[in-house]
Write a protein that holds these residues in place. Structure first.
Motif, PDB file in Angstrom:
ATOM      1  N   ALA B   2      46.820  38.657  50.661  1.00  0.00           N
ATOM      2  CA  ALA B   2      45.873  39.657  50.170  1.00  0.00           C
ATOM      3  C   ALA B   2      45.466  39.306  48.749  1.00  0.00           C
ATOM      4  CB  ALA B   2      46.513  41.037  50.201  1.00  0.00           C
ATOM      5  N   ILE B   3      44.239  39.581  48.452  1.00  0.00           N
ATOM      6  CA  ILE B   3      43.710  39.222  47.137  1.00  0.00           C
ATOM      7  C   ILE B   3      43.416  40.510  46.386  1.00  0.00           C
ATOM      8  CG2 ILE B   3      41.822  38.050  45.939  1.00  0.00           C
ATOM      9  CD1 ILE B   3      43.613  36.166  47.483  1.00  0.00           C
ATOM     10  N   ARG B   4      43.722  40.511  45.098  1.00  0.00           N
ATOM     11  CA  ARG B   4      43.389  41.677  44.284  1.00  0.00           C
ATOM     12  C   ARG B   4      41.884  41.893  44.278  1.00  0.00           C
ATOM     13  NH1 ARG B   4      45.767  41.009  38.457  1.00  0.00           N
ATOM     14  NH2 ARG B   4      44.909  38.963  38.809  1.00  0.00           N
ATOM     15  N   GLU B   5      41.469  43.102  44.508  1.00  0.00           N
ATOM     16  CA  GLU B   5      40.038  43.410  44.454  1.00  0.00           C
ATOM     17  C   GLU B   5      39.834  44.425  43.352  1.00  0.00           C
ATOM     18  OE1 GLU B   5      37.580  42.169  46.032  1.00  0.00           O
ATOM     19  OE2 GLU B   5      38.441  41.159  47.772  1.00  0.00           O
TER      20      GLU B   5
END
Lengths: 545, 81
Positions: B2-5
């Motif tokens: 998961a990537i920080r948004e």
């Protein structure tokens, strides 16, 4: 092994070689990171290189020892067509200016290390990512092997024969790459480029002076090509070769930054401005390359005869080292040889790191060890970089070096087939993932079929034409084979790319029409513009499971 | 993975908006110039005029490097972050 060796040349060469090797080991402590046991540190030097380091690193990466030896050799043998290296390195930077900043941004948001990482996220297809990774590794391997050909040419000119010196040189290279990662070639690139610039500037002034001026040099070249029965050579381009010249320059330019090692250099830079500034400054190397190409004509005027190898084949790659040997005192020739030798080490190191990163990120982590820790990834890459180099060494020693030259020719054509999935995809997510796979396959097929049909002809002085090689004899594909009534030739890679693009477009239409599901695109439009101070951008990715 | 948004799209920092404007700037069209200057060999595939005894084909292409550098430099300065 050391019969007829020039002692002064070899001593200067060995001292400089040893000095940069020491530098390679010390590099681990340069711009010291907390740990090298992370791919962003070992494989991308901390992703924090500024304009100067990036300039030396990418320059050292793209303008390789093989280029320095092979481009003048091509000019020596065929004339104007060999000068394609100049338009090639002129057009590459404007083309890439807008492409690479987008790749930098999206890679820094997502923590991509390789082009295949991007492909996986953009198209939601691990199959496509695997194809891109394998294409990259296969295209890079022979390129590494060719760096050895550059070192070998220099050793031959000094009178050193046998395999031991090459093995020693590569063992040292392997050791410090393993130890220091991308920091080693980045630091050594400074020395390499300084040496190359000094040598070329002196050569371009002194040699024409000694030979009696440019008039004499071009006169000798015109005489040689006028006497040669080959219709494809000349000081100017023969009519049918003009399309080949332009497409070869364009195709090579498009291929250049699809090679994983050049992307490694770009991703290691600090921000978007560093890349833009470098696109303006890197052509300084193009100028040097242009001057180098002219050394081919100087060798003609100086009456240089290339060394014939044991198999009785003429090795035209030896002409530049022989020219230096002929024109300069031994100590300076030694410096020039060291420049070429060290010029082989920088790209060989970066290429092996890039190939290793592809292995680790897109094969090892994807299929073999899904939960690899950053330390395990770094370890896997370090070992892979050794394997890649041993493979390259074996390719040169155990097989005919010609095999690597053929493979590198094919390598340029096949890496070009990743253009739609990697470069065009930076601008549009329109292509269907399976259309890209089909396009890739079509491009490969056309590439192989065309290269396979290209013969290498030798024109005897009495007007006889013999076929020296039946297949893979070059990259100039005669359009007459497609039924056109012309003697015009075109670069095979461009033809293959056209087939690829047609299949990608038509395939996307068909797959959308029959409603085959698209892959999930996990990138967002705004991520392609993110710069260093965007909170989503981080030097070292924080991976949240 | 998961990537920080960012919390919402409005929080896209000004630098990113600026980069987007720069990437769409008309100045970028200037980058076509070096391509036109070098990818059409009939333009320069000739011997004369010579410069320092070097045929036109060669010195023109070496000079074209300057075209490449200056256009790229202009575009960089006009679109710098």
């Amino acid at each position: 092994m050391f019969d007829n060796v020039n002692g002064v040349e070899l001593t200067v060469f060995a001292v400089l070689f040893a000095a940069v090797s020491a530098l390679g080991f010390v590099a681990a402590r340069w711009r010291k990171a907390e740990t090298l046991e992370h791919l962003d540190e070992w494989g991308l030097g901390g992703r924090n290189f500024g304009s100067w380091i990036t300039w030396f690193l990418i320059g050292g990466d793209l303008y390789t020892a093989y280029t320095f030896v092979a481009v003048p050799a091509l000019v020596f043998g065929a004339g104007a067509i060999g000068f394609f290296a100049v338009p090639y390195t002129i057009v590459v930077y404007p083309i890439l200016f807008l492409v690479l900043i987008r790749l930098w941004s999206v890679s820094h948001v997502h923590g991509f290390v390789t082009p295949a990482d991007f492909v996986r996220a953009r198209h939601g297809s691990s199959t496509l990512a695997l194809l891109v990774a394998i294409t990259g590794i296969v295209a890079t391997m022979p390129y590494i092997a060719l760096q050895l050909v550059g070192i070998e040419a220099v050793l031959k000119a000094m009178g050193v024969t046998g395999h031991v010196p090459i093995i020693v040189a590569f063992a040292i290279l392997a050791a410090y790459t393993y130890n220091s990662g991308l920091r080693a070639p980045a630091l050594i690139a400074f020395v390499k480029d300084a040496l190359i610039y000094v040598v070329i500037i002196i050569a371009i002034i002194v040699i024409p002076y000694k030979l009696g001026g440019w008039d004499v040099i071009f006169g000798a070249a015109e005489k040689k090509f006028a006497e040669s029965p080959n219709p494809a050579d000349g000081v100017l381009l023969p009519g049918p070769a003009q399309l080949q010249y332009a497409t070869l320059a364009l195709g090579s330019a498009l291929a250049l930054f699809l090679y994983p090692h050049s992307i490694t250099g770009v991703l290691a830079s600090r921000d978007r401005n560093v890349i833009k500034r470098n696109m303006a400054a890197l052509p300084a190397y193009s100028f040097v390359l242009g001057l180098l190409a002219l050394l081919g004509y100087m060798a003609i005027a100086a009456g240089i005869k290339p060394i014939t190898n044991n198999a009785g084949k003429v090795d035209s790659n030896t002409i530049v080292p022989l020219l230096f040997d002929n024109m300069f005192p031994s100590w300076f020739a030694g410096i020039a040889f060291a420049a070429i030798g060290i010029g082989a080490l920088v790209p060989a190191a970066i290429m092996s790191i890039a190939a290793a990163n592809l292995w680790t990120r897109n094969i090892y982590k994807e299929y073999l060890n899904k939960d690899a820790t950053p330390a395990q990834e770094a370890k896997s890459s370090k070992i892979a970089s050794l394997v890649v180099k041993v493979g390259a060494l074996l390719a040169i020693l155990a097989l005919d070096p010609q095999f690597s030259i053929d493979l590198q020719l094919i390598g340029g054509v096949i890496i070009l087939q990743t253009l739609p999935a990697v470069a065009i995809a930076l601008f549009t997510g329109w292509f269907h993932r399976w259309a890209l796979v089909a396009g890739w396959a079509a491009g490969m097929l056309v590439g192989f079929l065309t290269l396979y049909q290209i013969q290498q002809k030798v024109f005897g002085p009495d007007g006889t034409v013999t076929i020296a090689k039946q297949h893979f004899g070059g990259s100039a594909f005669p359009l007459s084979k497609l039924g056109f009534d012309t003697t015009t030739t075109i670069y095979a890679g461009v033809l293959a790319l056209l087939a690829n693009l047609v299949v990608c477009v038509v395939g996307t239409w068909i797959l959308r029409a029959v409603k085959v599901p698209d892959g999930e695109d996990t990138t967002r439009t705004s991520e392609y513009f993110a710069d260093r101070d965007d909170p989503r951008v981080h030097d070292v990715p924080e991976v949240v499971h | 993975m998961a990537i920080r948004e960012p919390a919402d799209p409005a929080s896209t920092p000004p630098s990113t908006a600026r980069a987007e404007r720069n990437d769409r700037s008309r100045w970028n069209w200037l980058l076509i110039l070096p391509l036109l200057a070098t990818l059409i060999p009939p333009l320069y595939n000739r011997e004369n005029p010579r410069l320092f005894d070097i045929p036109f084909f060669y010195w023109y292409q070496l000079a074209a490097i300057a075209i490449g550098v200056s256009t790229t430099l202009i575009v960089y300065r006009k679109t710098r972050a």
